[in-house]
Scaffold this active site. Structure first.
Site, PDB file in Angstrom:
ATOM      1  N   HIS A  18       0.871  -1.405   0.459  1.00 38.57           N
ATOM      2  CA  HIS A  18       0.328   0.084   0.070  1.00 38.57           C
ATOM      3  C   HIS A  18       0.872   1.445  -0.062  1.00 38.57           C
ATOM      4  O   HIS A  18       1.236   2.211  -1.158  1.00 38.57           O
ATOM      5  CB  HIS A  18      -1.058   0.532   1.199  1.00 38.57           C
ATOM      6  CG  HIS A  18      -2.076  -0.844   1.355  1.00 38.57           C
ATOM      7  ND1 HIS A  18      -2.431  -1.675   2.448  1.00 38.57           N
ATOM      8  CD2 HIS A  18      -2.652  -1.403   0.543  1.00 38.57           C
ATOM      9  CE1 HIS A  18      -2.995  -2.186   2.356  1.00 38.57           C
ATOM     10  NE2 HIS A  18      -3.346  -2.290   0.979  1.00 38.57           N
ATOM     11  N   LYS A  42     -15.728  -6.730   6.004  1.00 43.51           N
ATOM     12  CA  LYS A  42     -14.800  -7.502   6.291  1.00 43.51           C
ATOM     13  C   LYS A  42     -14.939  -6.873   8.067  1.00 43.51           C
ATOM     14  O   LYS A  42     -15.800  -6.153   8.230  1.00 43.51           O
ATOM     15  CB  LYS A  42     -13.809  -7.372   5.672  1.00 43.51           C
ATOM     16  CG  LYS A  42     -13.731  -7.534   4.069  1.00 43.51           C
ATOM     17  CD  LYS A  42     -12.562  -6.989   3.964  1.00 43.51           C
ATOM     18  CE  LYS A  42     -12.098  -6.670   1.954  1.00 43.51           C
ATOM     19  NZ  LYS A  42     -11.036  -6.334   2.035  1.00 43.51           N
ATOM     20  N   ARG A  91      -2.345  -6.138  -8.039  1.00 46.30           N
ATOM     21  CA  ARG A  91      -1.018  -7.536  -8.098  1.00 46.30           C
ATOM     22  C   ARG A  91      -0.730  -7.595  -9.097  1.00 46.30           C
ATOM     23  O   ARG A  91      -1.059  -7.684  -9.932  1.00 46.30           O
ATOM     24  CB  ARG A  91      -1.631  -8.164  -6.407  1.00 46.30           C
ATOM     25  CG  ARG A  91      -0.862  -6.243  -6.153  1.00 46.30           C
ATOM     26  CD  ARG A  91      -1.386  -7.157  -4.108  1.00 46.30           C
ATOM     27  NE  ARG A  91      -2.695  -7.128  -3.561  1.00 46.30           N
ATOM     28  CZ  ARG A  91      -4.074  -7.129  -3.182  1.00 46.30           C
ATOM     29  NH1 ARG A  91      -3.436  -7.330  -1.599  1.00 46.30           N
ATOM     30  NH2 ARG A  91      -5.111  -7.122  -3.089  1.00 46.30           N
ATOM     31  N   SER A 129      -2.664  -7.544   3.133  1.00 48.59           N
ATOM     32  CA  SER A 129      -3.252  -6.865   5.091  1.00 48.59           C
ATOM     33  C   SER A 129      -3.402  -8.609   5.304  1.00 48.59           C
ATOM     34  O   SER A 129      -3.266  -8.939   6.217  1.00 48.59           O
ATOM     35  CB  SER A 129      -4.242  -6.269   5.086  1.00 48.59           C
ATOM     36  OG  SER A 129      -4.064  -5.042   4.719  1.00 48.59           O
TER      37      SER A 129
END
Ligand code: ADP
Length: 159
Positions: A18, A42, A91, A129
């Protein structure tokens, strides 16, 4: 006129991947607003204030970066702060379909705000994360994958 970019995410917590995107965005735009989105389903490890404090700490040396949080639609936030673009990190291929879906919806909601993708730095292509949290939970090595302040915070959470 100042060019403003919004870098949205959960940042639970912020990783080197990030941070790399935020730094790169800050060299292109006049202002970068990192915004912790607070509407996901989440179940976060860090609350919004903790996530914002960590982002503020690790970006404090970059003068044109500020931190914020928002609980509604990202596109509404982008309009509210007069953003020119939303920046997302890409990514592996696995990010692609999800990001296309979000981008297409955001364009449907407001076609004046561009979404730009920055390809992740090779060394962070498989960093998330969630994987960092999983390793930290079992006291595995996470140094180099997250900034030092985040490493400390993660160790504190799983003590
Ligand atoms: P979200 O829940 O919105 O996906 P994340 O915090 O997981 O929030 O990610 C925020 C943004 O950062 C996304 O654009 C994501 O693709 C990007 N990102 C996450 N990890 C990395 C990484 N290792 N390298 C580059 N970009 C990343």
């Amino acid at each position: 006129m100042n060019k403003i970019a919004v870098v949205p995410g959960s940042f639970d917590p912020i990783t080197m991947g990030h941070l790399d995107i935020v730094k790169r965005a800050s060299s292109i735009f006049d202002e970068v607003k990192v915004v912790v989105m607070n509407n996901s389903s989440k179940n976060p490890l860090f609350d919004v204030d903790e996530r914002m404090a960590l982002i503020a700490e690790v970006t404090r040396t970059i003068p044109n970066v500020t931190v914020d949080s928002f609980g509604g639609l990202l596109i509404d936030y982008a309009v509210e702060v007069n953003a020119n673009a939303i920046i997302r990190g890409l990514r592996a291929v696995s990010d692609f379909e999800y990001e296309m879906q979000i981008t297409s919806m955001n364009r449907f909601l407001n076609e004046n705000i561009e979404t730009l993708f920055m390809v992740s730095n090779n060394q962070y292509s498989f960093l998330s994360s969630s994987i960092v949290k999983e390793v930290a939970k079992y006291q595995g090595k996470i140094s180099g994958l997250v900034p030092e302040a985040v490493e400390k915070a993660l160790i504190g959470k799983f003590k």
